[in-house]
Design a protein around this motif. Structure first.
Motif, PDB file in Angstrom:
ATOM      1  N   ARG A   1      -5.974 -19.447 -33.647  1.00  0.00           N
ATOM      2  CA  ARG A   1      -7.414 -20.040 -33.329  1.00  0.00           C
ATOM      3  C   ARG A   1      -7.488 -19.512 -31.630  1.00  0.00           C
ATOM      4  NH1 ARG A   1      -9.649 -25.916 -34.275  1.00  0.00           N
ATOM      5  NH2 ARG A   1     -11.761 -25.743 -33.017  1.00  0.00           N
ATOM      6  N   THR A   2      -6.857 -19.642 -30.770  1.00  0.00           N
ATOM      7  CA  THR A   2      -7.122 -19.923 -29.275  1.00  0.00           C
ATOM      8  C   THR A   2      -5.338 -18.858 -28.636  1.00  0.00           C
ATOM      9  OG1 THR A   2      -6.473 -21.905 -28.793  1.00  0.00           O
ATOM     10  CG2 THR A   2      -9.162 -21.379 -28.739  1.00  0.00           C
ATOM     11  N   ILE A   3      -6.036 -18.211 -27.622  1.00  0.00           N
ATOM     12  CA  ILE A   3      -4.916 -17.728 -26.851  1.00  0.00           C
ATOM     13  C   ILE A   3      -5.236 -18.398 -25.970  1.00  0.00           C
ATOM     14  CG2 ILE A   3      -3.483 -16.195 -26.510  1.00  0.00           C
ATOM     15  CD1 ILE A   3      -3.605 -14.610 -28.964  1.00  0.00           C
ATOM     16  N   ASP A   4      -4.437 -18.265 -25.071  1.00  0.00           N
ATOM     17  CA  ASP A   4      -4.640 -18.682 -23.059  1.00  0.00           C
ATOM     18  C   ASP A   4      -3.394 -18.251 -22.677  1.00  0.00           C
ATOM     19  OD1 ASP A   4      -5.752 -19.334 -21.024  1.00  0.00           O
ATOM     20  OD2 ASP A   4      -6.569 -21.184 -21.506  1.00  0.00           O
ATOM     21  N   LEU A   5      -3.123 -18.207 -20.614  1.00  0.00           N
ATOM     22  CA  LEU A   5      -2.265 -18.349 -20.652  1.00  0.00           C
ATOM     23  C   LEU A   5      -1.595 -18.887 -20.209  1.00  0.00           C
ATOM     24  CD1 LEU A   5      -3.757 -15.792 -17.843  1.00  0.00           C
ATOM     25  CD2 LEU A   5      -2.407 -15.408 -19.277  1.00  0.00           C
ATOM     26  N   LEU A   6      -0.380 -19.555 -19.903  1.00  0.00           N
ATOM     27  CA  LEU A   6       0.289 -20.669 -19.325  1.00  0.00           C
ATOM     28  C   LEU A   6       0.064 -21.243 -18.254  1.00  0.00           C
ATOM     29  CD1 LEU A   6       3.895 -19.974 -19.986  1.00  0.00           C
ATOM     30  CD2 LEU A   6       2.848 -21.110 -21.830  1.00  0.00           C
ATOM     31  N   PRO A   7      -0.177 -22.423 -18.436  1.00  0.00           N
ATOM     32  CA  PRO A   7      -0.966 -23.266 -16.317  1.00  0.00           C
ATOM     33  C   PRO A   7       0.100 -23.138 -15.819  1.00  0.00           C
ATOM     34  CG  PRO A   7      -0.600 -24.853 -18.341  1.00  0.00           C
ATOM     35  CD  PRO A   7       0.148 -23.749 -19.299  1.00  0.00           C
ATOM     36  N   THR A   8      -0.644 -22.610 -14.640  1.00  0.00           N
ATOM     37  CA  THR A   8       0.969 -22.683 -13.331  1.00  0.00           C
ATOM     38  C   THR A   8       0.250 -23.652 -12.160  1.00  0.00           C
ATOM     39  OG1 THR A   8      -1.379 -21.588 -12.714  1.00  0.00           O
ATOM     40  CG2 THR A   8       0.350 -20.334 -13.597  1.00  0.00           C
ATOM     41  N   THR A   9      -0.699 -24.353 -12.219  1.00  0.00           N
ATOM     42  CA  THR A   9      -0.487 -25.200 -11.402  1.00  0.00           C
ATOM     43  C   THR A   9      -0.329 -26.987 -11.503  1.00  0.00           C
ATOM     44  OG1 THR A   9      -2.533 -25.467 -10.965  1.00  0.00           O
ATOM     45  CG2 THR A   9      -1.309 -23.583 -10.037  1.00  0.00           C
ATOM     46  N   GLY A  10      -0.091 -27.740 -11.090  1.00  0.00           N
ATOM     47  CA  GLY A  10      -0.047 -29.524 -11.641  1.00  0.00           C
ATOM     48  C   GLY A  10       0.319 -29.972 -10.238  1.00  0.00           C
ATOM     49  N   ILE A  11       0.188 -31.260 -10.100  1.00  0.00           N
ATOM     50  CA  ILE A  11       0.643 -32.672  -8.874  1.00  0.00           C
ATOM     51  C   ILE A  11       2.263 -32.460  -9.840  1.00  0.00           C
ATOM     52  CG2 ILE A  11       1.177 -34.432  -8.447  1.00  0.00           C
ATOM     53  CD1 ILE A  11      -1.500 -33.403  -7.362  1.00  0.00           C
ATOM     54  N   THR A  12       3.454 -32.165  -9.137  1.00  0.00           N
ATOM     55  CA  THR A  12       4.820 -31.924  -9.218  1.00  0.00           C
ATOM     56  C   THR A  12       5.950 -33.256  -8.758  1.00  0.00           C
ATOM     57  OG1 THR A  12       5.173 -31.499  -6.965  1.00  0.00           O
ATOM     58  CG2 THR A  12       5.243 -29.600  -8.784  1.00  0.00           C
ATOM     59  N   TYR A  13       6.621 -33.872  -9.649  1.00  0.00           N
ATOM     60  CA  TYR A  13       7.355 -34.814  -9.571  1.00  0.00           C
ATOM     61  C   TYR A  13       8.223 -35.000  -7.922  1.00  0.00           C
ATOM     62  CZ  TYR A  13      11.072 -38.100  -9.315  1.00  0.00           C
ATOM     63  OH  TYR A  13      12.368 -39.135  -9.271  1.00  0.00           O
ATOM     64  N   GLU A  14       8.100 -33.526  -7.064  1.00  0.00           N
ATOM     65  CA  GLU A  14       8.684 -33.477  -5.925  1.00  0.00           C
ATOM     66  C   GLU A  14       7.339 -34.411  -4.423  1.00  0.00           C
ATOM     67  OE1 GLU A  14      11.683 -31.750  -7.987  1.00  0.00           O
ATOM     68  OE2 GLU A  14       9.127 -31.026  -8.191  1.00  0.00           O
ATOM     69  N   GLN A  15       5.902 -33.433  -5.936  1.00  0.00           N
ATOM     70  CA  GLN A  15       5.039 -34.361  -4.562  1.00  0.00           C
ATOM     71  C   GLN A  15       5.066 -35.334  -4.461  1.00  0.00           C
ATOM     72  OE1 GLN A  15       2.168 -31.496  -6.148  1.00  0.00           O
ATOM     73  NE2 GLN A  15       1.975 -30.909  -4.194  1.00  0.00           N
ATOM     74  N   LEU A  16       5.122 -36.843  -5.589  1.00  0.00           N
ATOM     75  CA  LEU A  16       4.553 -37.704  -5.748  1.00  0.00           C
ATOM     76  C   LEU A  16       6.022 -38.781  -5.191  1.00  0.00           C
ATOM     77  CD1 LEU A  16       3.209 -37.781  -9.319  1.00  0.00           C
ATOM     78  CD2 LEU A  16       2.496 -38.830  -7.103  1.00  0.00           C
ATOM     79  N   ASN A  17       7.060 -38.131  -5.503  1.00  0.00           N
ATOM     80  CA  ASN A  17       8.596 -39.082  -5.445  1.00  0.00           C
ATOM     81  C   ASN A  17       8.417 -38.459  -3.803  1.00  0.00           C
ATOM     82  OD1 ASN A  17       9.234 -41.016  -7.794  1.00  0.00           O
ATOM     83  ND2 ASN A  17       8.540 -38.485  -7.956  1.00  0.00           N
ATOM     84  N   VAL A  18       7.840 -38.707  -2.707  1.00  0.00           N
ATOM     85  CA  VAL A  18       8.606 -38.576  -1.551  1.00  0.00           C
ATOM     86  C   VAL A  18       9.577 -39.466  -0.555  1.00  0.00           C
ATOM     87  CG1 VAL A  18       7.632 -37.861   0.950  1.00  0.00           C
ATOM     88  CG2 VAL A  18       6.546 -36.733  -0.835  1.00  0.00           C
ATOM     89  N   ASP A  19      10.010 -39.462  -0.281  1.00  0.00           N
ATOM     90  CA  ASP A  19      11.107 -40.595   0.660  1.00  0.00           C
ATOM     91  C   ASP A  19       9.842 -40.847   1.923  1.00  0.00           C
ATOM     92  OD1 ASP A  19      13.215 -42.381   2.514  1.00  0.00           O
ATOM     93  OD2 ASP A  19      14.272 -41.134   1.771  1.00  0.00           O
ATOM     94  N   ILE A  20      10.218 -42.213   2.511  1.00  0.00           N
ATOM     95  CA  ILE A  20       9.543 -42.966   3.357  1.00  0.00           C
ATOM     96  C   ILE A  20       9.638 -42.116   4.561  1.00  0.00           C
ATOM     97  CG2 ILE A  20      10.138 -44.835   3.430  1.00  0.00           C
ATOM     98  CD1 ILE A  20       7.501 -46.322   3.930  1.00  0.00           C
ATOM     99  N   ASN A  21      10.758 -42.183   4.946  1.00  0.00           N
ATOM    100  CA  ASN A  21      12.067 -41.934   5.599  1.00  0.00           C
ATOM    101  C   ASN A  21      11.408 -40.657   6.535  1.00  0.00           C
ATOM    102  OD1 ASN A  21      13.328 -44.046   6.060  1.00  0.00           O
ATOM    103  ND2 ASN A  21      14.572 -44.002   4.888  1.00  0.00           N
TER     104      ASN A  21
END
Length: 577
Positions: free
Chosen positions: A7-27
Motif C-alpha cells: 500500500r505504501t513504502i516509506d523510509l525507516l524512522p530515524t529520530t525519537g526521544i531515547t531511553y537514555e535521554q529520559l533516564n538520567v541520574d540526578i547526580n
C-alpha cells in the motif's frame, strides 16, 4: 511496488526521544544550578502549578500563588511542571545533550487548574483576571504562558467570546503578552483506530473537527500551533526493522493533533508554530505518541527519572514564551507589541509544510490550486517557525530596525527605509524586505467584526516623500486600499495579513525589476477605525514596527555598517536644521 498487497513504502524512522535521554541520574546534573541574574525577565505560567522543588527548576522559581480551591500551588498532575520547564529552558534536548543548564529567566507559578488539570470555566473570568493582575502588580510580569484550551468551545467563525475575550482585554489594559496554545485535537487518541486520520493527513487538519478552540481565536495574543520533530517510536528504536509504529507526520510537518484557523474575519491563526510532538499508528491501528514528543521536566521525579516526554500544543506555546523572555532580557523596556512584532518578524513557513499542502490539493486549475494551498498553510502554520539565528542581533547580511509609535484615526505615518545603493544594485540575487506591525485593539464580543481599530501598513516607492504623502492624503478621505504596494513577490498578501493585530510579510526582489531606479522606499502605516470603534478607541493608539533588510546571498555585504552610516547622517542633518 507493483505488488497488490503493498500500500505504501516509506523510509525507516530515524529520530525519537531515547531511553537514555529520559533516564538520567540526578547526580549527573549539576547540583547547584545557578539562579538567573537579578534583572532577568519573568514568565508567569498559568497552569496546574509547578513542582517548585525540581532540581532543574527550583533556582529559577520567583514566586508561587494558588488561585484555586486546592490546598497548594504544587503541581499534582505534571502538566504545569512540563510547561514551565520548556518556558525556562526552551529546548531541553539540546540542554541535556550539551550538559549546559543555565537559566536566563525567572518562572512565576500561577496555579489556575485543579489537581486533576481541570479548569472551572464558570470561574474563568475572575480567576484569570485575579492571577494576571497579581503578577503584574507584584512583579511587573510582562509575559504569560497559557497552555489551556476549552475543547467544548470550538470557534464558530462568528463572535469571539469566553477566555479569549478576557485575555484580549487584559493584554491591552496591562500591556502584557499572552502566549496561548492553539489547542489539541485529542480525538486522534480517543478513536478505536487512527488509520483514518493517517490516510487523511494533512487534509483533516483543515476540516471542522480541528478548528481552533477558546482562547486560541483571541486577537491580542500570540497563538501557537505545533509541528513534529521525531519519527521513531520506542519499538522502532529497539528493533531497527520494526514498522509497527508508522508516524503520521514527518519531521517538520504539522503535528497530527494541532488545530487550524482562521479567527475572526479571516485573521491569521495560529500566529506561529513550534515543536509539539508527533503521533504514530501502531499495531491494531492505535495511536501512540511514545518517544515522539517533547522532553520536559517530570513533576514526580526520582533519582534517575527527572525527565518526562509529552506531546501537545501545550508545549509548543512555552517555547515561544521562552524566546519572548530572552528578547525581553535584550530589550527590557520593550512593550508587548514590540515583543510580538520581533517574534513574528523572524518567522518563516518551512518549505516542507508548503509542499504537503500543495500535494494535498487536487484541483487541476494551477492558479486556484496555488491560491488554496497558500490559504491552507497559513491556517495551520500562520507566519511560521522562528529563525533564532537572526532573532537577537543584526549581522552584515541581515539588519533589523524597530520603532514604537502612536497614531490617530484616519492618519498615515511614513517611514523612509534607509536602503543602501548596494542593496538595490550589484549582482543578480535575492534581497528581502520583511515588515511586521503589531498593535493592541479595543474589542467587543458583541460585534461580529470584534476589532475596533484597524492599523495596517504598505510598502510603497516613489521619487519623493511629497509624492507619497500627497497620494495618501488624497486617498485617506475615502480609503487607502486603492494605493498599490510594491509589485514584488510577497509571502502574505495584504488582504490576509491586514485582518489581525499582528501583521507581517516578506517582499523579495532581484536585480532586474521596475523599482531598480526608484529613489525612495517607504513604509506607510495607516489607522482606520470602524464606526463603532471610534467611540471606544484611544485618540492615540500604540503600535510597534519591525523591519528586516536581508542580503544573504551577498558574501561581501556590509549592510549593517551602511545602514548605520545613513541613519547617523540623517540625524546630523536634522540637528543642523
Amino acid at each position: 511496488m507493483n505488488h497488490n498487497d503493498i500500500r505504501t513504502i516509506d523510509l525507516l524512522p530515524t529520530t525519537g526521544i531515547t531511553y537514555e535521554q529520559l533516564n538520567v541520574d540526578i547526580n549527573h546534573i549539576l547540583s547547584d544550578i545557578p539562579a538567573p541574574t537579578v534583572n532577568a525577565a519573568k514568565i508567569c505560567v498559568l497552569d496546574s502549578g509547578i513542582a517548585t522543588n525540581h532540581p532543574l527548576l527550583k533556582s529559577a522559581i520567583g514566586d508561587s500563588y494558588n488561585f484555586t480551591q486546592t490546598q497548594s500551588a504544587f503541581d499534582q498532575c505534571g502538566h504545569g511542571t512540563a510547561v514551565a520547564s520548556v518556558a525556562l529552558y526552551g529546548d531541553l534536548e539540546a540542554c541535556n545533550e550539551s550538559g549546559l543548564w543555565r537559566p536566563e529567566l525567572f518562572i512565576l507559578n500561577g496555579k489556575i487548574l485543579d489537581d486533576n488539570g481541570d479548569f472551572d470555566i464558570s470561574l474563568a473570568e475572575n480567576t484569570i483576571d485575579k492571577a494576571v493582575r497579581y503578577f503584574v502588580e507584584e512583579y511587573e510580569c510582562k509575559i504569560f504562558n497559557f497552555s489551556v484550551g476549552n475543547e467544548n468551545a470550538p470557534y464558530s467563525g462568528s463572535h469571539i467570546r469566553g477566555i479569549a475575550y478576557i485575555l484580549d482585554k487584559l493584554a491591552r489594559e496591562l500591556d502584557v503578552l499572552f502566549v496561548v496554545s492553539v489547542g489539541n485535537f485529542s480525538d486522534i487518541f480517543c478513536h478505536n483506530t487512527v488509520q483514518n486520520f493517517s490516510d487523511r493527513y494533512p487534509e483533516y487538519l483543515l476540516e471542522n473537527e480541528t478548528v481552533i478552540i477558546d482562547p486560541a481565536p483571541a486577537a491580542n495574543v500570540l497563538t501557537i500551533g505545533a509541528i513534529s520533530r521525531h519519527e521513531a517510536t520506542d519499538n522502532a528504536q529497539k528493533r531497527i526493522n520494526d514498522i509497527s509504529g508508522i508516524p503520521i507526520a514527518k519531521s517538520g510537518q504539522p503535528s497530527p493533533f494541532t488545530r487550524h484557523g482562521p479567527s475572526n474575519q479571516g485573521m491569521i491563526k495560529p500566529d506561529l508554530i513550534a515543536i509539539g510532538g508527533n503521533v504514530a499508528v501502531n499495531r491494531g491501528n492505535r495511536a501512540t505518541d511514545r518517544r515522539l514528543g517533547v522532553l520536559t521536566c517530570k513533576y514526580n521525579f526520582t533519582e534517575n527519572t527527572i525527565f518526562n516526554e509529552m506531546s501537545g500544543t501545550s508545549f509548543s506555546a512555552p517555547y515561544i514564551a521562552h524566546l519572548a523572555g530572552r528578547l525581553l532580557n535584550n530589550y527590557p523596556n520593550a512593550s508587548a507589541n514590540l515583543l510580538r512584532a520581533l517574534l513574528v518578524n523572524h518567522a518563516n513557513v518551512p518549505q516542507i509544510i508548503k509542499e504537503i499542502f500543495n500535494k494535498s490539493n487536487v484541483d487541476n486549475n494551477k492558479d486556484d490550486k496555488n491560491k488554496q494551498s497558500e490559504v491552507s498553510y497559513l491556517d495551520v502554520a500562520g507566519y511560521g517557525l522562528i529563525d533564532e539565528s537572526e532573532l537577537f542581533k543584526s549581522t552584515d547580511n541581515v539588519v533589523g530596525l524597530l520603532a514604537e509609535e502612536q497614531i490617530e484615526n484616519d492618519k498615515s505615518q511614513f517611514y523612509e527605509l534607509p536602503i543602501p545603493d548596494d542593496f538595490i544594485k550589484g549582482k543578480r540575487r535575492i534581497r528581502e524586505i520583511r515588515v511586521t506591525l503589531a498593535y493592541y485593539s479595543e474589542v467587543r464580543t458583541t460585534r461580529k467584526d470584534y476589532i475596533a481599530s484597524r492599523i495596517s501598513f504598505r510598502v510603497v516607492t516613489g521619487n519623493s516623500l511629497q509624492e507619497i504623502t500627497n497620494a495618501f492624503n488624497n486617498e485617506n478621505k475615502k480609503t487607502v486600499s486603492s494605493i498599490e504596494e510594491i509589485d514584488t513577490k510577497k509571502t502574505v498578501p495584504i488582504g490576509r495579513r491586514g485582518k489581525g493585530t499582528v501583521q507581517s510579510t516578506t517582499f523579495s526582489m532581484i536585480q532586474k525589476n521596475k523599482y531598480i531606479n526608484k529613489k525612495y522606499f517607504f513604509i506607510v502605516v495607516t489607522r482606520q477605525d470602524s464606526d463603532w470603534g471610534k467611540k471606544i478607541s484611544k485618540k492615540y493608539e500604540n503600535y510597534a514596527l519591525v523591519i528586516t533588510l536581508a542580503d544573504r546571498e551577498n558574501e561581501n555585504a556590509q549592510l549593517y555598517t551602511q545602514i548605520k552610516e545613513r541613519l547617523e547622517l540623517k540625524n546630523q542633518t536634522v540637528i543642523r536644521v
